[in-house]
Design an enzyme around this catalytic site. Structure first.
Site, PDB file in Angstrom:
ATOM      1  N   ARG A 104       0.881  -1.181   0.000  1.00  0.00           N
ATOM      2  CA  ARG A 104       0.000   0.000   0.000  1.00  0.00           C
ATOM      3  C   ARG A 104       0.908   1.217   0.000  1.00  0.00           C
ATOM      4  NH1 ARG A 104      -5.342   1.449   3.456  1.00  0.00           N
ATOM      5  NH2 ARG A 104      -6.130   0.051   1.863  1.00  0.00           N
ATOM      6  N   HIS A 131      -7.388   0.775  -6.420  1.00  0.00           N
ATOM      7  CA  HIS A 131      -7.601  -0.043  -5.217  1.00  0.00           C
ATOM      8  C   HIS A 131      -8.294  -1.344  -5.648  1.00  0.00           C
ATOM      9  CE1 HIS A 131      -7.877  -1.215  -1.191  1.00  0.00           C
ATOM     10  NE2 HIS A 131      -8.760  -0.367  -0.706  1.00  0.00           N
ATOM     11  N   GLN A 134     -10.161  -3.901  -3.143  1.00  0.00           N
ATOM     12  CA  GLN A 134     -11.489  -3.495  -2.673  1.00  0.00           C
ATOM     13  C   GLN A 134     -12.550  -3.885  -3.697  1.00  0.00           C
ATOM     14  OE1 GLN A 134     -12.282  -1.978   0.411  1.00  0.00           O
ATOM     15  NE2 GLN A 134     -14.322  -2.620  -0.261  1.00  0.00           N
ATOM     16  N   ASP A 219     -17.027   7.111  -1.670  1.00  0.00           N
ATOM     17  CA  ASP A 219     -15.802   7.021  -0.871  1.00  0.00           C
ATOM     18  C   ASP A 219     -15.621   8.372  -0.189  1.00  0.00           C
ATOM     19  OD1 ASP A 219     -13.316   6.251   0.117  1.00  0.00           O
ATOM     20  OD2 ASP A 219     -12.312   6.199  -1.830  1.00  0.00           O
ATOM     21  N   CYS A 259     -16.170   1.634   0.582  1.00  0.00           N
ATOM     22  CA  CYS A 259     -15.000   0.826   0.947  1.00  0.00           C
ATOM     23  C   CYS A 259     -14.633   0.988   2.416  1.00  0.00           C
ATOM     24  CB  CYS A 259     -13.826   1.178   0.045  1.00  0.00           C
ATOM     25  SG  CYS A 259     -13.264   2.883   0.182  1.00  0.00           S
ATOM     26  N   ARG A 287     -13.505  -8.664   2.038  1.00  0.00           N
ATOM     27  CA  ARG A 287     -12.084  -8.415   1.750  1.00  0.00           C
ATOM     28  C   ARG A 287     -11.273  -9.669   2.089  1.00  0.00           C
ATOM     29  NH1 ARG A 287     -10.038  -3.208   1.594  1.00  0.00           N
ATOM     30  NH2 ARG A 287      -8.141  -4.307   0.962  1.00  0.00           N
TER      31      ARG A 287
END
Ligand code: CP
Ligand code: NVA
Length: 308
Positions: A104, A131, A134, A219, A259, A287
């Site tokens: 990340r 991402h 996700q 988001d 997310c 996830r």
């Protein structure tokens, strides 16, 4: 055996992506039944986090432990990465010891450079641009609750950010229509909009995006690294808040996903996560299952077989 990475959703074929999502459901069922499945005894996942995380860290670490292996948390604060050791050297060293790496970070080019010099699969755990992990969870959740994705209409409302970009890739890979409503100046990357114009459409308002949608997703207004823009963004994004009333414009079977972490009173209204159409907790749990399916795919592709 060609080395496979997962830096964006485009690293999988649509068929592989579909298989991973189906496998995620199987692994979830096994997990919920308490069945022990430990194909990766003695295997290690290296996790490099240059940004904060709750879900990504816990899901990868737990997933690897459930698989019989282990995960190592690496932060730049206490590795040589934070003291300037080149990413290429770090990749060569770390990938000689672990079996799979998750990163990340900020610039997407960092995961690309790491992957270029890695001997083991590299997974993008979020960059400024994408991402994809996700999206595995979001797509799994939609399939779990609604059965099919192809031909559906999804809406992205809010920042044209890393999540939005991965939704664009998903629309192309799994053949759904994506309507995007973003404030002026905060739209997704125009090159992606142009390249995927066959499945993605920028629309003027949140209401236009929501109308008839089978999934609405959003988001935070300021992503990690954009904290200094928080106040300007609050003003610009205010008309894009998702409310139960906005969901009423969508298809009667609409689902709402985020997310997480969510900011109640900003991108979502205070009560939205209590609405029956919001499935964010299931989405977050997935996830774990989706990434287990991903790691299993990448390591088996590498020629590793389940340990007895
Ligand atoms: N959704 C997500 O990636 O959450 P974390 O930042 O907590 O990992
Ligand atoms: N767009 C957000 C997602 C967090 C999971 C960020 O990059 O901070």
């Amino acid at each position: 055996m060609a080395l496979r990475h997962f830096l964006t959703l485009l690293d999988l074929t649509p068929d592989e992506l579909t298989r991973i999502l189906a496998r995620a459901q199987e692994l979830k069922a096994m997990q919920h039944l308490g069945q022990l499945y430990q194909p990766f005894k003695g295997r290690t996942l290296g996790m490099i986090f240059e940004k904060s995380s709750t879900r990504t860290r816990i899901s990868f670490e737990t997933g690897m432990i459930q698989f019989g292996g282990g995960a190592i948390f690496l932060s730049p604060r206490d590795t040589q990465l934070g003291r300037g050791e080149p990413i290429e050297d770090s990749a060569r060293v770390i990938s000689r010891m672990v079996d799979v790496v998750m990163i990340r970070t900020f610039a997407h080019a960092t995961v690309e450079r790491f992957a270029q010099f890695s001997n083991v699969p590299v997974i993008n755990g979020l960059t400024d641009d994408f991402h994809p992990c996700q999206l595995l969870a979001d797509l799994q959740t939609f399939l779990e609750l609604r059965g099919t994705i192809a031909g559906k209409t999804f809406a992205w409302i809010g920042d044209g950010n890393n999540m939005c970009h991965s939704y664009i890739h998903a629309a192309h890979q799994l053949d759904f229509k994506l309507k995007i409503a973003s404030p002026y100046g905060f739209e997704p990357n125009p090159q992606l909009l142009e390249k995927y114009a066959h499945c993605v459409q920028l629309v003027p308002t949140s209401e236009d995006a929501a109308e008839g949608a089978h999934l609405i997703s959003t988001d935070v207004w300021a992503s990690m690294g954009q904290e200094s823009e928080q106040n300007t963004r609050k003003r610009r994004f205010a008309p894009y808040q998702i409310t139960p009333r906005l969901l009423d414009l969508a298809s009667p079977d609409v689902l709402f996903m985020h997310c997480l972490p969510a900011h109640r009173g900003e991108e979502i209204s205070e009560e939205l996560l209590d609405d029956a159409r919001a499935v964010v907790w299931q989405e977050a749990e997935n996830r774990l299952h989706a990434q287990k399916a991903l790691m299993e795919f990448l390591l088996f592709e590498q020629g590793l077989t389940a340990t007895p």
